[in-house]
Design an enzyme around this catalytic site. Structure first.
Site, PDB file in Angstrom:
ATOM      1  N   GLY A  86       0.811  -1.210   0.000  1.00  0.00           N
ATOM      2  CA  GLY A  86       0.000   0.000   0.000  1.00  0.00           C
ATOM      3  C   GLY A  86       0.845   1.259   0.000  1.00  0.00           C
ATOM      4  O   GLY A  86       0.498   2.252   0.648  1.00  0.00           O
ATOM      5  N   SER A 127      -6.972   0.536  12.950  1.00  0.00           N
ATOM      6  CA  SER A 127      -7.679   1.814  12.951  1.00  0.00           C
ATOM      7  C   SER A 127      -8.386   1.989  14.288  1.00  0.00           C
ATOM      8  O   SER A 127      -8.824   1.017  14.904  1.00  0.00           O
ATOM      9  CB  SER A 127      -8.709   1.848  11.821  1.00  0.00           C
ATOM     10  OG  SER A 127      -9.610   2.922  11.988  1.00  0.00           O
ATOM     11  N   SER A 128      -8.525   3.236  14.714  1.00  0.00           N
ATOM     12  CA  SER A 128      -9.210   3.507  15.983  1.00  0.00           C
ATOM     13  C   SER A 128     -10.695   3.159  15.925  1.00  0.00           C
ATOM     14  O   SER A 128     -11.355   3.076  16.969  1.00  0.00           O
ATOM     15  CB  SER A 128      -9.050   4.978  16.365  1.00  0.00           C
ATOM     16  OG  SER A 128      -9.603   5.824  15.376  1.00  0.00           O
ATOM     17  N   CYS A 129     -11.234   2.911  14.727  1.00  0.00           N
ATOM     18  CA  CYS A 129     -12.653   2.566  14.616  1.00  0.00           C
ATOM     19  C   CYS A 129     -12.944   1.163  15.137  1.00  0.00           C
ATOM     20  O   CYS A 129     -14.099   0.755  15.217  1.00  0.00           O
ATOM     21  CB  CYS A 129     -13.133   2.700  13.173  1.00  0.00           C
ATOM     22  SG  CYS A 129     -12.556   1.386  12.098  1.00  0.00           S
ATOM     23  N   TYR A 164     -15.775  -2.366   8.314  1.00  0.00           N
ATOM     24  CA  TYR A 164     -14.350  -2.029   8.271  1.00  0.00           C
ATOM     25  C   TYR A 164     -13.706  -2.362   9.611  1.00  0.00           C
ATOM     26  O   TYR A 164     -12.605  -2.931   9.670  1.00  0.00           O
ATOM     27  CB  TYR A 164     -14.176  -0.550   7.941  1.00  0.00           C
ATOM     28  CG  TYR A 164     -12.747  -0.077   7.895  1.00  0.00           C
ATOM     29  CD1 TYR A 164     -11.895  -0.455   6.853  1.00  0.00           C
ATOM     30  CD2 TYR A 164     -12.236   0.752   8.892  1.00  0.00           C
ATOM     31  CE1 TYR A 164     -10.583  -0.024   6.807  1.00  0.00           C
ATOM     32  CE2 TYR A 164     -10.921   1.197   8.851  1.00  0.00           C
ATOM     33  CZ  TYR A 164     -10.104   0.806   7.803  1.00  0.00           C
ATOM     34  OH  TYR A 164      -8.798   1.247   7.772  1.00  0.00           O
ATOM     35  N   LYS A 224     -10.630  -5.049  10.509  1.00  0.00           N
ATOM     36  CA  LYS A 224      -9.396  -4.654  11.188  1.00  0.00           C
ATOM     37  C   LYS A 224      -9.194  -5.440  12.489  1.00  0.00           C
ATOM     38  O   LYS A 224      -8.065  -5.812  12.833  1.00  0.00           O
ATOM     39  CB  LYS A 224      -9.408  -3.152  11.466  1.00  0.00           C
ATOM     40  CG  LYS A 224      -9.190  -2.297  10.218  1.00  0.00           C
ATOM     41  CD  LYS A 224      -7.833  -2.565   9.607  1.00  0.00           C
ATOM     42  CE  LYS A 224      -7.544  -1.726   8.389  1.00  0.00           C
ATOM     43  NZ  LYS A 224      -6.208  -2.009   7.811  1.00  0.00           N
ATOM     44  N   HIS A 226     -12.187  10.736   3.981  1.00  0.00           N
ATOM     45  CA  HIS A 226     -12.309  10.986   5.416  1.00  0.00           C
ATOM     46  C   HIS A 226     -12.523  12.474   5.664  1.00  0.00           C
ATOM     47  O   HIS A 226     -12.419  13.299   4.754  1.00  0.00           O
ATOM     48  CB  HIS A 226     -11.054  10.503   6.147  1.00  0.00           C
ATOM     49  CG  HIS A 226     -10.966   9.021   6.277  1.00  0.00           C
ATOM     50  ND1 HIS A 226     -10.006   8.272   5.632  1.00  0.00           N
ATOM     51  CD2 HIS A 226     -11.731   8.133   6.974  1.00  0.00           C
ATOM     52  CE1 HIS A 226     -10.175   6.995   5.939  1.00  0.00           C
ATOM     53  NE2 HIS A 226     -11.217   6.884   6.739  1.00  0.00           N
TER      54      HIS A 226
END
Length: 313
Positions: A8, A104-106, A133, A137, A176
């Protein structure tokens, strides 16, 4: 000399890590997604066997804001799990010495205690607007933990807060919040719009980290010994939060971006649209044990990001 693969590398995080590592004495390997589809298991394994990497930075992912997550939930869970499964398993099969998985913090619950500690993972329901998502993760960091336990691998995970910086996604619908605001406010200024409309109430607060600061943290985490890493993160969790330790309301964020761009219109709020999680401030006590801290302030980072956006426009 290490052989390092950045999965990526064209994305915001991957490109920041590439900038950080390219001046080192190591051999950095990158490949365009047109040449290697990371969702294709056989092609990924062949690529790993051919190159025999020492380290892997797993930054590749399908990402987006609230609209994208709401609109394409199947793609968010399928593509991300495929990419993770293929790269993590290929790393195990080809004896990659060290891997870093970018989460990710999500992944955290919709309404956690603030600041958010690593142990709050799966303590209550996820935010519905990015649930798929988040599940992908969570699967990735749990997979790293499982491989470490069963096979003795050294696969590490970090959970960054909301990110911004050069090479962000500025798609009209799929970006975002910071990238979306930069694009829309810039257009509003250039087209002399008197009113700028935004989703929700503007009240939610968010923590932001500049992509180059995240890259610095990631490289530092990969440099320490496995023993030191486990001592810091703990055997039960095996991942680290990375954030700035500061938060700002969405309304104040839009105001700051408008100031930098030079837009002087008024804000209107579409309260029929979702706000998302009210607050997402991370607990950074574990990463502080490495004596790491962000160097770029929000205003300075926004100026750099906006400059890069305008240059590309």
């Amino acid at each position: 000399m290490k052989k390092i693969f950045i999965a990526g590398h064209n994305g915001m995080v991957g490109s920041a890590i590439y900038r950080k590592l390219k001046s080192s004495q190591n051999k950095i390997i990158v490949v365009d997604k047109k040449k290697l589809d990371l969702t294709n298991q056989s092609k990924v394994l062949f690529f790993f066997k051919k190159n025999k990497f020492d380290e892997v930075y797993l930054c590749a992912a399908k990402v987006g804001g609230i609209y994208a997550n709401n609109s394409y939930p199947a793609e968010f869970i399928y593509n991300n799990i495929q990419i993770q499964n293929n790269c993590i398993h290929a790393s195990y099969l080809t004896k990659v010495k060290r891997l870093l998985f970018l989460g990710s913090s999500c992944i955290y619950p919709k309404k956690p205690k603030i600041p958010i500690k690593e142990e709050y993972l799966l303590s209550s329901d996820l935010e519905k607007t990015n649930e798929m998502y988040a599940i992908a993760k969570i699967s990735g960091l749990k997979m790293c933990k499982a491989y470490n336990k069963q096979f003795g691998t050294d696969f590490r995970s970090v959970m960054p807060t909301n990110l911004y910086g050069p090479n962000d996604n500025y798609h009209e619908l799929n970006s975002h919040v910071i990238a979306s605001f930069i694009r829309k406010i810039y257009i509003a200024k250039e087209s002399n719009q008197k009113v700028f409309k935004m989703w929700g109430t503007g009240k939610p607060k968010r923590e932001f980290l500049y992509s180059d600061d995240l890259a610095d943290a990631c490289v530092n985490i990969m440099k320490i010994s496995k023993k030191k890493y486990i001592k810091i993160v703990g055997k039960d969790f095996q991942f680290l939060n990375i954030g700035s330790g500061k938060e700002i309301s969405i309304k104040n964020l839009a105001t700051l971006i408008s100031k930098i761009i030079g837009y002087k219109g008024k804000f209107e709020y579409d309260t029929s649209k979702p706000d998302g999680t009210p607050r997402k401030l991370m607990d950074n006590s574990k990463i502080k044990k490495l004596r790491w801290k962000p160097r770029v302030s929000l205003e300075e980072g926004l100026k750099k990001t906006i400059k890069a956006f305008i240059f590309k426009s």
